[in-house]
Write a protein that holds these residues in place. Sequence first.
Motif, short mmCIF file in Angstrom:
data_model
loop_
_atom_site.label_atom_id
_atom_site.label_comp_id
_atom_site.label_asym_id
_atom_site.label_seq_id
_atom_site.Cartn_x
_atom_site.Cartn_y
_atom_site.Cartn_z
N THR A 54 0.83 -1.18 0.00
CA THR A 54 0.00 0.00 0.00
C THR A 54 0.88 1.24 0.00
OG1 THR A 54 -1.89 1.09 1.04
CG2 THR A 54 -0.25 0.13 2.51
N GLY A 55 0.32 2.31 -0.44
CA GLY A 55 1.05 3.57 -0.50
C GLY A 55 0.30 4.55 -1.37
N ASP A 56 0.88 5.72 -1.56
CA ASP A 56 0.25 6.68 -2.46
C ASP A 56 0.53 6.27 -3.91
OD1 ASP A 56 2.90 7.37 -2.81
OD2 ASP A 56 2.72 9.37 -1.95
N LEU A 57 -0.07 6.96 -4.86
CA LEU A 57 0.06 6.56 -6.26
C LEU A 57 1.50 6.49 -6.76
CD1 LEU A 57 -3.00 8.22 -8.01
CD2 LEU A 57 -2.56 5.81 -7.63
N PRO A 58 2.35 7.47 -6.46
CA PRO A 58 3.73 7.35 -6.95
C PRO A 58 4.46 6.12 -6.42
CG PRO A 58 3.28 9.62 -6.33
CD PRO A 58 2.10 8.79 -5.87
N VAL A 59 4.27 5.79 -5.15
CA VAL A 59 4.95 4.63 -4.57
C VAL A 59 4.41 3.33 -5.17
CG1 VAL A 59 5.27 3.29 -2.45
CG2 VAL A 59 5.62 5.75 -2.43
N LEU A 60 3.09 3.21 -5.25
CA LEU A 60 2.51 1.99 -5.81
C LEU A 60 2.90 1.82 -7.28
CD1 LEU A 60 -1.03 1.85 -4.19
CD2 LEU A 60 0.92 0.36 -3.78
N SER A 61 2.96 2.91 -8.00
CA SER A 61 3.38 2.83 -9.40
C SER A 61 4.79 2.28 -9.51
CB SER A 61 3.31 4.21 -10.05
OG SER A 61 1.98 4.65 -10.10
N LYS A 62 5.66 2.72 -8.62
CA LYS A 62 7.04 2.24 -8.64
C LYS A 62 7.12 0.76 -8.27
CE LYS A 62 10.26 5.10 -8.13
NZ LYS A 62 10.93 5.00 -9.40
N ILE A 63 6.39 0.35 -7.24
CA ILE A 63 6.41 -1.04 -6.80
C ILE A 63 5.83 -1.96 -7.87
CG2 ILE A 63 5.37 -2.67 -5.16
CD1 ILE A 63 5.69 -0.51 -3.02
N LEU A 64 4.76 -1.52 -8.53
CA LEU A 64 4.07 -2.35 -9.52
C LEU A 64 4.60 -2.16 -10.94
CD1 LEU A 64 0.43 -1.85 -8.22
CD2 LEU A 64 1.89 -3.84 -7.90
N TYR A 65 5.65 -1.36 -11.10
CA TYR A 65 6.23 -1.07 -12.41
C TYR A 65 5.23 -0.43 -13.37
CZ TYR A 65 10.45 -3.55 -11.19
OH TYR A 65 11.62 -3.93 -10.60
N LEU A 66 4.41 0.45 -12.85
CA LEU A 66 3.49 1.21 -13.69
C LEU A 66 4.10 2.58 -13.94
CD1 LEU A 66 0.17 0.29 -11.88
CD2 LEU A 66 1.02 -0.65 -14.03
N THR A 67 3.64 3.25 -14.98
CA THR A 67 4.21 4.55 -15.30
C THR A 67 3.65 5.67 -14.43
OG1 THR A 67 2.60 4.79 -17.06
CG2 THR A 67 4.79 4.01 -17.68
N GLY A 68 2.58 5.41 -13.73
CA GLY A 68 2.08 6.40 -12.78
C GLY A 68 0.90 7.19 -13.29
N HIS A 69 0.44 8.06 -12.43
CA HIS A 69 -0.80 8.80 -12.70
C HIS A 69 -0.64 9.87 -13.77
CE1 HIS A 69 1.41 10.93 -9.58
NE2 HIS A 69 0.82 12.02 -9.98
#
Length: 135
Positions: A54-69
């Motif tokens: 869990t985390g805010d969008l930037p952290v979750l994006s980094k953990i899940l290898y997504l490009t972000g919001h």
Amino acid sequence: MVTLIIPGPKQPQDFNSFLYPLIQEMKILQDGILCYDGNKKEYFTLRAHILAWTGDLPVLSKILYLTGHNSYSGCRFCNLRGTLNEMNRHVYYPLQQNIDPIRLPIRTHDEMLTSINQIEHLKGDCRETYIRNCG
């Protein structure tokens, strides 16, 4: 167990290098280790599992290898496409009259696997463009 990562002003180049020791220990604990319960005076097998990140969008994006919001496909759950605002160079998601918020186009597991497979085989600018477009 709760593990907390608080990023500083500069992000690490290899975020996984910080998670690697935790993941290695969790893999051992998943199988179980022998522990002693001093209260009951007996041994037991201690197991632990990762239940959620869990985390805010930037952290979750980094953990899940997504490009972000701020990418064209910034939502990790649905397939809404963002629009680039040329003035400030940010991607945003305008309200669209023809999309029912109850029936958003949800990303499927197969779509995610296809995207990952495609990313692994692309190189250079083609890869970066694909990542930016698929999230």
